[in-house]
Design an enzyme around this catalytic site. Sequence first.
Site, PDB file in Angstrom:
ATOM      1  N   LYS A  18       0.835  -1.218   0.000  1.00 17.30           N
ATOM      2  CA  LYS A  18       0.000   0.000   0.000  1.00 17.30           C
ATOM      3  C   LYS A  18       0.864   1.260   0.000  1.00 17.30           C
ATOM      4  CE  LYS A  18      -2.033  -1.083   3.895  1.00 17.30           C
ATOM      5  NZ  LYS A  18      -1.275  -2.310   4.185  1.00 17.30           N
ATOM      6  N   ARG A  93      -9.071   1.678   8.994  1.00 17.51           N
ATOM      7  CA  ARG A  93      -8.678   0.305   9.298  1.00 17.51           C
ATOM      8  C   ARG A  93      -9.770  -0.420  10.092  1.00 17.51           C
ATOM      9  NH1 ARG A  93      -2.723   1.166   9.159  1.00 17.51           N
ATOM     10  NH2 ARG A  93      -1.711  -0.845   9.026  1.00 17.51           N
ATOM     11  N   ARG A 164      11.598  -2.175  11.309  1.00 14.88           N
ATOM     12  CA  ARG A 164      10.579  -1.683  12.238  1.00 14.88           C
ATOM     13  C   ARG A 164      10.329  -2.746  13.300  1.00 14.88           C
ATOM     14  NH1 ARG A 164       5.735   0.391   8.362  1.00 14.88           N
ATOM     15  NH2 ARG A 164       4.539  -0.683   9.963  1.00 14.88           N
ATOM     16  N   ARG A 175      -0.451  -8.289  13.989  1.00 16.03           N
ATOM     17  CA  ARG A 175      -0.985  -7.333  12.994  1.00 16.03           C
ATOM     18  C   ARG A 175      -1.860  -8.054  11.974  1.00 16.03           C
ATOM     19  NH1 ARG A 175       4.114  -4.861  10.641  1.00 16.03           N
ATOM     20  NH2 ARG A 175       2.798  -3.398   9.543  1.00 16.03           N
TER      21      ARG A 175
HETATM   22  P1  ADP Z   1       2.292  -1.809   3.236  1.00 13.46           P
HETATM   23  O1  ADP Z   1       2.340  -0.306   3.171  1.00 13.46           O
HETATM   24  O2  ADP Z   1       1.067  -2.381   2.593  1.00 13.46           O
HETATM   25  O3  ADP Z   1       2.531  -2.370   4.608  1.00 13.46           O
HETATM   26  P2  ADP Z   1       4.856  -1.635   1.800  1.00 13.46           P
HETATM   27  O4  ADP Z   1       4.541  -0.744   0.633  1.00 13.46           O
HETATM   28  O5  ADP Z   1       5.651  -1.068   2.903  1.00 13.46           O
HETATM   29  O6  ADP Z   1       3.490  -2.341   2.337  1.00 13.46           O
HETATM   30  O7  ADP Z   1       5.586  -2.922   1.212  1.00 13.46           O
HETATM   31  C1  ADP Z   1       6.040  -3.978   2.074  1.00 13.46           C
HETATM   32  C2  ADP Z   1       7.415  -4.469   1.627  1.00 13.46           C
HETATM   33  O8  ADP Z   1       7.288  -5.134   0.371  1.00 13.46           O
HETATM   34  C3  ADP Z   1       8.420  -3.337   1.418  1.00 13.46           C
HETATM   35  O9  ADP Z   1       9.686  -3.785   1.847  1.00 13.46           O
HETATM   36  C4  ADP Z   1       8.395  -3.087  -0.099  1.00 13.46           C
HETATM   37  O10 ADP Z   1       9.652  -2.622  -0.581  1.00 13.46           O
HETATM   38  C5  ADP Z   1       8.035  -4.456  -0.657  1.00 13.46           C
HETATM   39  N1  ADP Z   1       7.143  -4.407  -1.818  1.00 13.46           N
HETATM   40  C6  ADP Z   1       6.130  -3.523  -2.049  1.00 13.46           C
HETATM   41  N2  ADP Z   1       5.493  -3.818  -3.196  1.00 13.46           N
HETATM   42  C7  ADP Z   1       6.085  -4.927  -3.701  1.00 13.46           C
HETATM   43  C8  ADP Z   1       5.875  -5.723  -4.877  1.00 13.46           C
HETATM   44  N3  ADP Z   1       4.906  -5.444  -5.760  1.00 13.46           N
HETATM   45  N4  ADP Z   1       6.661  -6.793  -5.074  1.00 13.46           N
HETATM   46  C9  ADP Z   1       7.634  -7.084  -4.178  1.00 13.46           C
HETATM   47  N5  ADP Z   1       7.897  -6.381  -3.063  1.00 13.46           N
HETATM   48  C10 ADP Z   1       7.144  -5.308  -2.819  1.00 13.46           C
HETATM   49  P1  AMP Z   2       1.384   1.006   8.931  1.00 14.31           P
HETATM   50  O1  AMP Z   2       2.575   1.903   8.776  1.00 14.31           O
HETATM   51  O2  AMP Z   2       0.227   1.429   8.065  1.00 14.31           O
HETATM   52  O3  AMP Z   2       1.743  -0.453   8.749  1.00 14.31           O
HETATM   53  O4  AMP Z   2       0.874   1.188  10.429  1.00 14.31           O
HETATM   54  C1  AMP Z   2       1.704   0.818  11.521  1.00 14.31           C
HETATM   55  C2  AMP Z   2       0.877   0.707  12.777  1.00 14.31           C
HETATM   56  O5  AMP Z   2       0.301   1.981  13.123  1.00 14.31           O
HETATM   57  C3  AMP Z   2      -0.309  -0.254  12.727  1.00 14.31           C
HETATM   58  O6  AMP Z   2       0.057  -1.591  12.941  1.00 14.31           O
HETATM   59  C4  AMP Z   2      -1.182   0.313  13.862  1.00 14.31           C
HETATM   60  O7  AMP Z   2      -0.664  -0.055  15.122  1.00 14.31           O
HETATM   61  C5  AMP Z   2      -0.986   1.813  13.718  1.00 14.31           C
HETATM   62  N1  AMP Z   2      -2.002   2.387  12.819  1.00 14.31           N
HETATM   63  C6  AMP Z   2      -1.786   2.946  11.591  1.00 14.31           C
HETATM   64  N2  AMP Z   2      -2.945   3.343  11.049  1.00 14.31           N
HETATM   65  C7  AMP Z   2      -3.926   3.015  11.943  1.00 14.31           C
HETATM   66  C8  AMP Z   2      -5.342   3.136  11.954  1.00 14.31           C
HETATM   67  N3  AMP Z   2      -5.997   3.670  10.902  1.00 14.31           N
HETATM   68  N4  AMP Z   2      -6.017   2.685  13.027  1.00 14.31           N
HETATM   69  C9  AMP Z   2      -5.371   2.154  14.081  1.00 14.31           C
HETATM   70  N5  AMP Z   2      -4.049   1.987  14.143  1.00 14.31           N
HETATM   71  C10 AMP Z   2      -3.314   2.416  13.088  1.00 14.31           C
END
Ligand code: ADP
Ligand code: AMP
Length: 220
Positions: A18, A93, A164, A175
Site C-alpha cells: 500500500k 482500518r 521496524r 498485525r
Molecule cells: P504496506 O504499506 O502495505 O505495509 P509496503 O509498501 O511497505 O506495504 O511494502 C512492504 C514491503 O514489500 C516493502 O519492503 C516493499 O519494498 C516491498 N514491496 C512492495 N510492493 C512490492 C511488490 N509489488 N513486489 C515485491 N515487493 C514489494
Molecule cells: P502502517 O505503517 O500502516 O503499517 O501502520 C503501523 C501501525 O500503526 C499499525 O500496525 C497500527 O498499530 C498503527 N495504525 C496505523 N494506522 C492506523 C489506523 N488507521 N487505526 C489504528 N491503528 C493504526
Amino acid sequence: MGAPHIRIIFLGPPGAGKGTQAARLATYLKVPRISTGDMLRDAIAARTPLGQVAGPLIEKGGLVPDPLLIELITERLSQPDCAGGYLLDGFPRTLTQAEGLEKMAPVASSEFVVFDVEVPREELLRRLSGRRWCPTCQATYHIYNNPPKNDSLCDRDGTLLIQREDDKEIAVARRLAEYDERTLPLIDYYKQRSCFHRVNGYRPVDTVFGELRQILEERR
Ligand code: ADP
Ligand code: AMP
C-alpha cells in the site's frame, strides 16, 4: 479547470504494498499521501501525548484506538494541501473509522476510489521480514525486492536503515490477526459500491502501479 478532486483509500493487509503504491500514485496525481502509520511514528519520535499512547500499541502490533485516529485524520484533512484531494494509506482500518471518514470533509463533487490490494499470506511474511525503513524520512526498502543503492543506507539521506519493531515475527502475527478481525470487514462495507477495485498486488511494483493508473483512467 484543474484536475478533479479525488479521494483514494487503500485497503489490504500489512505488507501488501500500500505504502509503495500510494507514494507513486500521490506523485502521479499530485495529491498528498497521508499515511497514518508515518504520522503515528512521527508522533512517537516527537514524544507527543499521541505518540506516548500509540508507541506501545504499535510495537506489539495492535491498533491505536479509533477516536485518536479519527481526530488525527480530521485535523490532517483540514490542511490546505488536501484541498485538491488526497490519498489515504492505512486509514480507515476499522468500520468505525470508515464511518468517521464518511462524515469528514464531505466533498460533493469528489471522486472516491477504494483499492483493495491482495497478496498471499506467505508473500506478506516475506515482504514484512525483509522490509527496511529509514527513521529520518520514512522511506521503505526491501532487502531483496527493493534494496538501497548503498548497503543499508537510505538513498535519500544516508541514514542507516532499520527493521521496524512491528515487522518482527511476534508483532507481525498480531498485525495480521488484527487485519483479519477488524480491517477485513471493510471489504464487505465497500465492495458493493462502484468505487471498489480489487487489485492483485502479487506482481512487480510497476505492473501493479500500471493497473492502478489504468483503473483511474477508465473511471474518467
Ligand atoms: P504496506 O504499506 O502495505 O505495509 P509496503 O509498501 O511497505 O506495504 O511494502 C512492504 C514491503 O514489500 C516493502 O519492503 C516493499 O519494498 C516491498 N514491496 C512492495 N510492493 C512490492 C511488490 N509489488 N513486489 C515485491 N515487493 C514489494
Ligand atoms: P502502517 O505503517 O500502516 O503499517 O501502520 C503501523 C501501525 O500503526 C499499525 O500496525 C497500527 O498499530 C498503527 N495504525 C496505523 N494506522 C492506523 C489506523 N488507521 N487505526 C489504528 N491503528 C493504526
